[in-house]
Design an enzyme around this catalytic site. Structure first.
Site, PDB file in Angstrom:
ATOM      1  N   GLU A 327       0.844  -1.191   0.000  1.00 50.99           N
ATOM      2  CA  GLU A 327       0.000   0.000   0.000  1.00 50.99           C
ATOM      3  C   GLU A 327       0.879   1.241   0.000  1.00 50.99           C
ATOM      4  OE1 GLU A 327      -4.139  -1.074   2.260  1.00 50.99           O
ATOM      5  OE2 GLU A 327      -2.511  -0.317   3.501  1.00 50.99           O
ATOM      6  N   CYS A 328       0.651   2.147  -0.937  1.00 50.59           N
ATOM      7  CA  CYS A 328       1.331   3.430  -1.017  1.00 50.59           C
ATOM      8  C   CYS A 328       2.850   3.251  -0.919  1.00 50.59           C
ATOM      9  CB  CYS A 328       0.782   4.389   0.032  1.00 50.59           C
ATOM     10  SG  CYS A 328       1.113   6.128  -0.327  1.00 50.59           S
TER      11      CYS A 328
END
Length: 436
Positions: A327-328
């Site tokens: 994530e990110c």
């Protein structure tokens, strides 16, 4: 019976977090059990709440979560004496289009739970106008009740007197006024506050904030303004499926943005979490059936990540047979390369073709609704995932198969689709919940 109170303000940067931490610690020092929550998708503040109260804090979010999930999460405050929900941005600030049960505004949570709002007002550069702002917030939305005001960063006793008189004339209680006090300023960086676990002196800072606020705020009056509250049984619980049974979770200063409710949901479903540190050149545990790399600050540690060959080789070997999701910041590390703010290009794990750069920073911020075109750990193709994106990186290349069709809160399609290659997937948004 617990008492509930929402702490909000007309805008960001006014002092909500500092006041929340100070009140929580001051009441805890008096022997009260204090439970905190964070309204909105901020993944940093709950750790500060836990440091102040000794109890885990979680996010509640009216755009991404349904009412049952919110009620389930706040029910952990049933054994507390006082429950504080810290708001995000301004009291009524949310997105233009309604989500699951609101726009993400703090006011949604206040109205849903029936808790009054304690406003933090910074009257710098004004006097009586501060009362007009408070009165406007009080009257803006039926169903949202104002408990009173704490003034922050008042310039002088004369300044305080002018603002106090105007607020009292408007029928608004003033619980206290805080002079400017640099010693309790929380350090910040580009994605918000420096995280609690990175601050060795965080306990002393919260103690000083509690002492300072206790000197200038009527703690008993604030406590009396909170609403009596008995949590009702929730019709539904957390709507988050674990990505696997044994989850290797990257967890250190570069990989730290994890919503607490996500971890709780995974554990509640029977999953086991196996932390490891890429910065310490560790690899996912051999017994794990999935690996999850959360967001954080890989741009601050890119050189070290690039040089940790044991971590990179171990993750590549893991991804040959088992799912890996980022994530990110975790997504960026799964990519081919990351260019830091100084323009230096660092090779990442190369499990995806993504290349990102911080050399030319551009903020990406907002809620995201993703319809999965391919599976990701814990979620099937076609699933609708709700999350939030906040980063300053720019996409240089995103050549792999898109993971999802991603919309912002207005319904507009965005370019940050995420990627999928073999067992590896990644998104720029942080998952909050799946639509039921």
């Amino acid at each position: 019976m617990a008492a509930g109170l929402v702490i909000s303000a007309p805008a960001s940067g006014v002092g909500k977090t500092t006041l929340t931490l100070a009140l929580a610690r001051a009441w805890r020092d008096r022997g009260l059990n204090v439970q905190c929550f964070k309204s909105g998708p901020d993944y940093i503040d709950p750790a500060f709440h836990a440091a102040a109260t000794g109890r885990a804090s979680v996010n509640v979010d009216s755009w991404a979560m349904d009412r049952g999930t919110i009620l389930h999460l706040v029910s952990r405050g049933r054994d507390a004496d006082i429950v504080l929900a810290e708001g995000s941005m301004g009291l009524f600030d949310g997105v233009a289009a309604r989500g699951v049960c609101g726009t993400g505004a703090t006011a949604d949570i206040a109205e849903m739970l029936g808790w009054p709002v304690l406003l933090v007002i910074d009257p710098s550069g004004q006097a009586q106008t501060a009362a007009a702002i408070a009165a406007g917030l009080r009257d803006y939305r039926p169903g949202v009740r104002l408990a009173g005001v704490v003034l922050n960063r008042v310039a002088s006793p004369r300044h305080e007197d002018l603002v106090r008189r105007a607020l009292v004339d408007a029928g608004i209680a003033v619980f206290g006024a805080l002079p400017r006090h640099a010693e309790i300023s929380l350090p910040k960086r580009h994605l918000g506050l420096v995280q609690a676990e990175e601050q060795a002196e965080i306990g002393k800072l919260i103690d000083e904030a509690a002492r300072f606020v206790a000197e200038h705020v009527d703690l008993d009056a604030v406590l009396r303004s909170a609403a009596g509250w008995s949590p009702q049984p929730a019709a539904s619980g957390l709507n988050v499926a674990p990505p696997g049974q044994r989850i290797a979770l990257a967890r250190d200063a570069a990989f730290s943005f994890v919503y607490p409710h996500m971890l709780e949901a995974w554990r509640a479903a029977g999953a086991e979490i196996l932390p490891f540190s890429p910065l310490a050149d560790e690899t996912p545990h051999a017994s794990a059936d999935v690996c999850w790399l959360p967001g954080g600050y890989p741009e601050l540690h890119a050189g070290r990540i690039a040089s940790n060959a044991r971590f990179r080789d171990g993750l590549r070997a893991f991804a040959e047979t088992r799912p890996v999701h980022g994530e990110c910041g975790g997504y960026m590390v799964l990519g081919a390369a990351l260019t830091d703010a100084d323009g230096i290009r660092h090779a990442m794990t190369g499990l995806l073709g993504l290349e990102t750069s911080f050399a030319k920073r551009r903020m990406h911020l907002g809620y995201r609704l993703a319809a999965l075109a391919a599976p990701m750990p814990g979620h099937r193709p076609g699933a609708r995932l709700r999350g939030h994106e906040f980063h300053y990186s720019t996409i240089v290349a995103q050549p792999d198969t898109p993971l999802a069709v991603v919309h912002d809160a207005t319904g507009a399609v965005i370019a940050e689709t995420g990627s999928q290659r073999g067992y590896v997937s990644g998104t720029f948004f942080h998952l909050i919940a799946e639509d039921r």
